[in-house]
Design an enzyme around this catalytic site. Structure first.
Site, PDB file in Angstrom:
ATOM      1  N   ARG A   1       1.981   1.231  10.308  1.00  0.00           N
ATOM      2  CA  ARG A   1       1.538   1.615   8.966  1.00  0.00           C
ATOM      3  C   ARG A   1       2.720   1.511   8.001  1.00  0.00           C
ATOM      4  NH1 ARG A   1      -3.169   4.125   7.742  1.00  0.00           N
ATOM      5  NH2 ARG A   1      -3.479   4.630   9.948  1.00  0.00           N
TER       6      ARG A   1
ATOM      7  N   SER B   1     -10.374  -5.666  10.222  1.00  0.00           N
ATOM      8  CA  SER B   1     -11.595  -4.986   9.792  1.00  0.00           C
ATOM      9  C   SER B   1     -12.418  -6.008   9.013  1.00  0.00           C
ATOM     10  CB  SER B   1     -11.253  -3.780   8.908  1.00  0.00           C
ATOM     11  OG  SER B   1     -12.375  -2.957   8.705  1.00  0.00           O
TER      12      SER B   1
ATOM     13  N   ARG C   1       0.840  -1.196   0.000  1.00  0.00           N
ATOM     14  CA  ARG C   1       0.000   0.000   0.000  1.00  0.00           C
ATOM     15  C   ARG C   1       0.875   1.246   0.000  1.00  0.00           C
ATOM     16  NH1 ARG C   1      -4.885  -1.704   4.226  1.00  0.00           N
ATOM     17  NH2 ARG C   1      -5.378  -3.670   3.181  1.00  0.00           N
TER      18      ARG C   1
END
Length: 430
Positions: free
Chosen positions: A281, A356, A266
Site C-alpha cells: 500500500r 479489481s 493515492r
C-alpha cells in the site's frame, strides 16, 4: 450517477438496493426536493402560458389602436417572477445534482449480498502454491539485497514510497512491458499514454469527486490559491475512460478497449496502520490499466473477458491466484459488479488483491454524458468497465515471494526472461 428517473419512479426500490451496500437513502429528503422542483416547474409553466396570452392580447390591442401600458406592465411582472423562479429552480437542481453525486452505484442483481470482505464469494482458483523447504521470507527482506530501498525513498519523499535499483528496477520495467505486450498484441487493446494531471471534471466523470477528494493529491500551479486545482491521477482508469466524455459513439465501433501503463498517486486516507511494511500500500505505484466502453447489452460478457485478460498475466507468470465476486458491501463506489483477483503471497500465507475488475454499467457514462447512437438512430448511454491488468508493484511482490530461493536469489519467470536479456535468476550481483 444514478438514473433520476428510476429514483422518481420507485425511490423505495432504489433505497432497498442501496441498503445492501450499507447506505441509508434519505427518501424523504429526495421527495422534498422533488416536490419543490415540481412546484417550481408547475408555476413556471403557468407563468409562461400567462406571458404568451398577454403577448397575444398586446398584439390584438395594438392592431385595434388601444393602449397596452397595463398589459406591458403585466408582462414585466411575469418576467420578473419567472426570473426569480429560474434562480430558485437552478438552486434546487444544483442541490439535487450534488446529492446524486454522493450516491454509489446500484449493485447488479447477480452480486452476492453482504456487509464486507467476509461475505465475498470465491468463483475459481488457478495454480497450486509452491511447497518451500525453507521458511518463506517477505518481499521486503528478499528485495533489499536486490535493490528495493525504502530508507532512500523515505529520505526523498517520506513514508509509503519505494526506490528501486538494479535488478528490482529492471524487474519492475520488465513486468510493465510484458503486461502491455500481452494486452495489445493478444487481447486487442489500444495502448495509450495519458496525462498524469487532470481537471476536476475528469474526476467527477469517473466518480472520484466529490466524495473521495481526501484520497487524491491536488496541486495548484505555483501554489496559486485562486486557481482550480489539478489532480494527480489515482489510476489511469480516469484518463482512459474520460476520453469518451461528451461523445456520441457509433455503436458499430464498440467495444472500445484501452490500456495504459502509468504511475498512480493515492493519499490512502483512512488506511493508517494497514500494510505499512513494504510495497502493498503505497502513495505512488505503477499499474497497467484496462478499460472497456461497450453497448449496454454487452457489458456483463465484457466483464468476464476483462477479468480473463487480467488472469492471463498471472497464468503466464505461473502465480497462483483466486477470483472473488465482491459482495454488495465491499464493492467500490462506481461499480455494479466487481471481480477481485487475489494472488498468493507465501510470506503472508494468504491471497492478496492484485486486480479489481468492475462493470460500472451506465453510472460513469451518465456523469460523463458518454453515449452511443444505436441502429435506430437513437442515443443511449454506454457502459464502462475497468480493471488492473495488473498492479505492477504488487506483481513484483508476488514474483519475489513465489520465486524466492533458499540462497536469497529469485528465479525469473519464463515469461519475463526475454525482457531481461535471458536472465534466469536475480541475485545481489546482477
Amino acid at each position: 450517477m444514478l438514473d433520476i428517473q428510476l429514483l422518481r419512479r420507485d425511490p423505495d426500490q432504489v433505497a432497498a438496493r442501496l441498503a445492501t451496500r450499507g447506505l441509508t437513502l434519505d427518501v424523504a429528503a429526495f421527495q422534498s426536493l422533488e416536490a419543490e422542483r415540481k412546484q417550481l416547474q408547475t408555476r413556471t409553466e403557468e407563468l409562461q402560458a400567462r406571458r404568451n396570452a398577454l403577448s397575444k392580447q398586446i398584439g390584438q390591442a395594438k392592431s385595434r389602436g388601444e393602449p397596452v401600458d397595463a398589459l406591458m406592465a403585466d408582462v414585466a411582472g411575469v418576467a420578473d417572477e419567472l426570473s426569480g423562479i429560474g434562480s430558485r429552480n437552478d438552486n434546487v437542481q444544483a442541490r439535487l445534482n450534488a446529492w446524486l453525486m454522493t450516491l454509489p452505484n446500484l449493485p447488479h442483481e447477480s452480486v452476492p449480498v453482504g456487509g464486507g470482505e467476509a461475505d465475498n464469494v470465491e468463483l475459481r482458483r488457478w495454480g497450486t502454491p509452491r511447497a518451500l523447504d525453507f521458511a518463506p521470507r517477505d518481499h521486503v527482506d528478499i528485495g533489499a539485497p536486490l535493490g528495493l530501498d525504502f530508507e532512500a525513498a523515505a529520505k526523498l519523499s517520506g513514508a509509503r514510497f519505494a526506490l528501486l535499483r538494479g535488478p528490482m528496477a529492471s524487474l519492475h520495467r520488465a513486468l510493465a512491458q510484458f503486461m502491455l505486450d500481452v494486452h495489445t498484441r493478444e487481447h486487442g487493446y489500444t495502448e495509450c499514454w495519458t496525462p498524469y494531471l487532470v481537471n476536476s471534471q475528469a474526476l467527477l466523470g469517473t466518480g472520484q469527486l466529490p466524495k473521495f477528494s481526501d484520497d487524491m493529491f491536488s496541486v495548484r500551479k505555483g501554489g496559486a490559491e485562486d486557481e482550480d486545482p489539478m489532480w494527480l491521477i489515482s489510476t489511469s482508469e480516469i484518463t482512459l475512460t474520460n476520453q469518451v466524455r461528451g461523445d456520441i459513439l457509433d455503436a458499430a465501433t464498440l467495444p472500445l478497449r484501452f490500456t495504459a501503463h502509468s504511475p498512480c498517486f493515492r493519499s490512502e486516507a483512512g488506511s493508517h496502520g494497514r500494510d505499512t511494511r513494504g510495497m502493498i500500500r503505497q502513495h505512488q505505484f505503477d499499474k497497467v490499466e484496462l478499460v472497456w466502453v461497450t453497448a449496454p447489452d454487452q457489458s456483463m460478457q465484457a466483464l468476464e473477458q476483462l477479468t480473463a485478460h487480467a488472469e492471463a498475466i498471472l497464468q503466464r507468470l505461473e502465480l497462483p491466484y483466486r477470483v472473488m465476486a465482491l459482495c454488495t458491501g465491499d464493492m467500490g463506489f462506481s461499480a455494479a459488479r466487481t471481480h477481485d483477483i487475489e494472488v498468493w503471497l507465501p510470506a503472508q500465507q494468504a491471497f492478496r488483491e492484485i486486480s479489481s475488475c468492475s462493470n460500472c454499467e451506465a453510472f460513469q457514462a451518465r456523469r460523463m454524458q458518454a453515449r452511443l447512437r444505436n441502429a435506430q438512430g437513437k442515443t443511449e448511454l454506454v457502459h464502462t468497465l475497468n480493471g488492473s491488468g495488473l498492479a505492477v508493484g504488487r506483481t513484483l511482490v508476488a514474483v519475489l515471494e513465489n520465486y524466492q530461493q533458499a540462497d536469497g536469489s529469485v528465479e525469473v519467470p519464463q515469461a519475463l526472461r526475454p525482457y531481461l536479456g535471458g536472465l534466469e535468476r536475480l541475485t545481489a550481483n546482477r
